[in-house]
Design an enzyme around this catalytic site. Structure first.
Site, PDB file in Angstrom:
ATOM      1  N   PRO A 106       0.829  -1.212   0.000  1.00  0.00           N
ATOM      2  CA  PRO A 106       0.000   0.000   0.000  1.00  0.00           C
ATOM      3  C   PRO A 106       0.870   1.270   0.000  1.00  0.00           C
ATOM      4  CG  PRO A 106      -0.419  -1.362   1.962  1.00  0.00           C
ATOM      5  CD  PRO A 106       0.606  -2.073   1.147  1.00  0.00           C
ATOM      6  N   ALA A 109       1.902   4.329   3.329  1.00  0.00           N
ATOM      7  CA  ALA A 109       1.371   3.666   4.521  1.00  0.00           C
ATOM      8  C   ALA A 109       2.482   3.265   5.490  1.00  0.00           C
ATOM      9  CB  ALA A 109       0.562   2.441   4.103  1.00  0.00           C
ATOM     10  N   GLY A 112       7.176   1.179   3.062  1.00  0.00           N
ATOM     11  CA  GLY A 112       8.323   1.268   2.150  1.00  0.00           C
ATOM     12  C   GLY A 112       7.983   1.086   0.686  1.00  0.00           C
ATOM     13  N   SER A 113       6.748   1.473   0.302  1.00  0.00           N
ATOM     14  CA  SER A 113       6.354   1.279  -1.099  1.00  0.00           C
ATOM     15  C   SER A 113       7.220   2.112  -2.046  1.00  0.00           C
ATOM     16  CB  SER A 113       4.865   1.578  -1.252  1.00  0.00           C
ATOM     17  OG  SER A 113       4.622   2.579  -2.163  1.00  0.00           O
ATOM     18  N   ALA A 115      10.314   3.218  -1.698  1.00  0.00           N
ATOM     19  CA  ALA A 115      11.680   2.682  -1.801  1.00  0.00           C
ATOM     20  C   ALA A 115      11.679   1.406  -2.630  1.00  0.00           C
ATOM     21  CB  ALA A 115      12.247   2.403  -0.416  1.00  0.00           C
ATOM     22  N   ASP A 157      14.958   2.491   4.277  1.00  0.00           N
ATOM     23  CA  ASP A 157      13.972   1.860   3.386  1.00  0.00           C
ATOM     24  C   ASP A 157      14.626   1.258   2.143  1.00  0.00           C
ATOM     25  OD1 ASP A 157      12.290   2.941   5.259  1.00  0.00           O
ATOM     26  OD2 ASP A 157      10.917   3.860   3.835  1.00  0.00           O
TER      27      ASP A 157
HETATM   28  C1  MEV Z   1      10.437   5.800   7.511  1.00  0.00           C
HETATM   29  O1  MEV Z   1      10.220   4.503   6.992  1.00  0.00           O
HETATM   30  C2  MEV Z   1      11.247   5.736   8.771  1.00  0.00           C
HETATM   31  C3  MEV Z   1      11.659   7.065   9.386  1.00  0.00           C
HETATM   32  O2  MEV Z   1      12.584   6.764  10.439  1.00  0.00           O
HETATM   33  C4  MEV Z   1      12.313   7.996   8.379  1.00  0.00           C
HETATM   34  C5  MEV Z   1      13.673   7.485   7.898  1.00  0.00           C
HETATM   35  O3  MEV Z   1      14.312   6.683   8.548  1.00  0.00           O
HETATM   36  O4  MEV Z   1      14.112   7.984   6.835  1.00  0.00           O
HETATM   37  C6  MEV Z   1      10.474   7.792   9.997  1.00  0.00           C
END
Ligand code: MEV
Length: 327
Positions: A106, A109, A112-113, A115, A157
């Protein structure tokens, strides 16, 4: 000839937000993947077909020309465009391309979509153009796209999407990848509220600037939770893992990145017998993750559904980015 690449989404078990500053994040690749098929075109356009995300179109220079969907949606493709161009520049090769993007992760959300799509794009384009990119190069080139979407991402990610499995990721120190002998499924609950990682990371940064004496200590506690969580995961100590997930959720709440619906799903999962539950990813909407006995996964899923969330039972995926030639 066309090349297909797939890459997994992720769930952060410990260390979201704190990893932006210091200390480790503990991240799992999940068995939901993004898929990109790349093929050459006769002209020099880069055409994106992302119809299951609701749009398709192409770039002529910097200008996005929509074929289906709104022109504003072209902005969402910027990350892919940057990843694609960086890959071609890196290989010193140029070609018009058709890129077909499909994803079971999704969007927006916290799973990690973006990335996964960037990683799959770089791998597909690299393989199509015969570049023989290393995993490290795929990861680094996808990071260029990630920066367009997320501003100042930690790199967690794109690393998990490239390598798969379980990672301890620490900024500037790289990754430590490992596998578990036992099956450890999780329940993810999607609040169905989309959010922007960039906005949430800057909100935490602003809070840290306003109240450094408190936020620094919260971050320090998160770093400790991540370190203890990693040890508990390696020992598959479910009670301890659950306790640490619960503590981590409380710390994330104190940074202001949770929302009522996530809190509701977290509490409902605990009441339904989960060892622990917390929001996962940047927060502000997106998803939570719960750890439960395998025999209780359906019960936790039902509790999430009663809170009007979408539950997914996910397994850890030990397969990172993969490419294959198609046609
Ligand atoms: C995002 O998946 C995770 C965060 O820690 C941001 C990041 O690490 O870039 C919120």
């Amino acid at each position: 000839m066309a090349v297909e690449a797939t890459a997994p989404g992720k769930a952060i078990l410990f260390g979201e937000h704190s990893v932006v500053y210091r200390g480790p994040a503990v991240v799992l690749a999940i068995d939901r993947r993004a898929r990109v098929v790349a093929e050459k075109r006769g002209d020099d356009r880069i055409f994106f077909d992302a119809l299951d995300l609701g749009f398709s179109g192409y770039f002529e220079g910097e200008t996005y020309v929509p074929v289906q969907g709104e022109i504003q949606q072209g902005r969402r493709l910027q990350a892919l465009l940057v990843s694609t161009r960086c890959t071609m520049e890196h290989l010193d090769l140029k070609s018009g391309l058709n890129l077909t993007v499909r994803s079971r992760i999704p969007i927006a959300a916290g799973l990690g979509s973006s990335a996964a799509i960037c990683v799959a794009t770089v791998a597909a384009v690299g393989e199509l153009l015969g570049g023989g990119l290393s995993m490290e190069e795929v990861c680094d080139l996808a990071f260029e796209g990630e920066k367009v979407v997320h501003g100042t991402p930690s790199g967690v990610d794109n690393n998990i999407s490239t390598y798969g499995g379980i990672l301890r990721y620490e900024r500037g120190k790289g990754i430590d990848r490992f596998e578990l002998d036992s099956n450890l499924p999780f329940v993810i609950g999607n609040s169905r509220r989309r959010r922007s990682t960039r906005r949430l990371v800057s909100r935490v940064r602003a809070l840290r600037e306003r109240t450094p004496e408190i936020v620094e200590q919260v971050i320090e506690a998160m770093v400790q939770v991540s370190k203890s969580g990693l040890a508990a995961l390696k020992d598959v100590n479910l009670h301890r893992l659950g306790d640490l997930m619960n503590v981590n959720h409380g710390l994330l709440v104190s940074l202001g990145v949770s929302i009522a619906k996530l809190d509701l799903m977290v509490h409902a999962s605990r009441v339904a017998g989960a060892y622990g539950a917390k929001l996962t990813g940047a927060g502000g909407g997106g998803c939570m993750i719960a750890l439960s006995d395998i025999s209780n996964l359906e019960n936790v899923s039902r509790a999430i559904r009663r809170c009007r969330g979408d539950p997914y039972i996910v397994n850890i995926s030990y397969e990172g980015v993969k490419t294959r030639r198609v046609n």
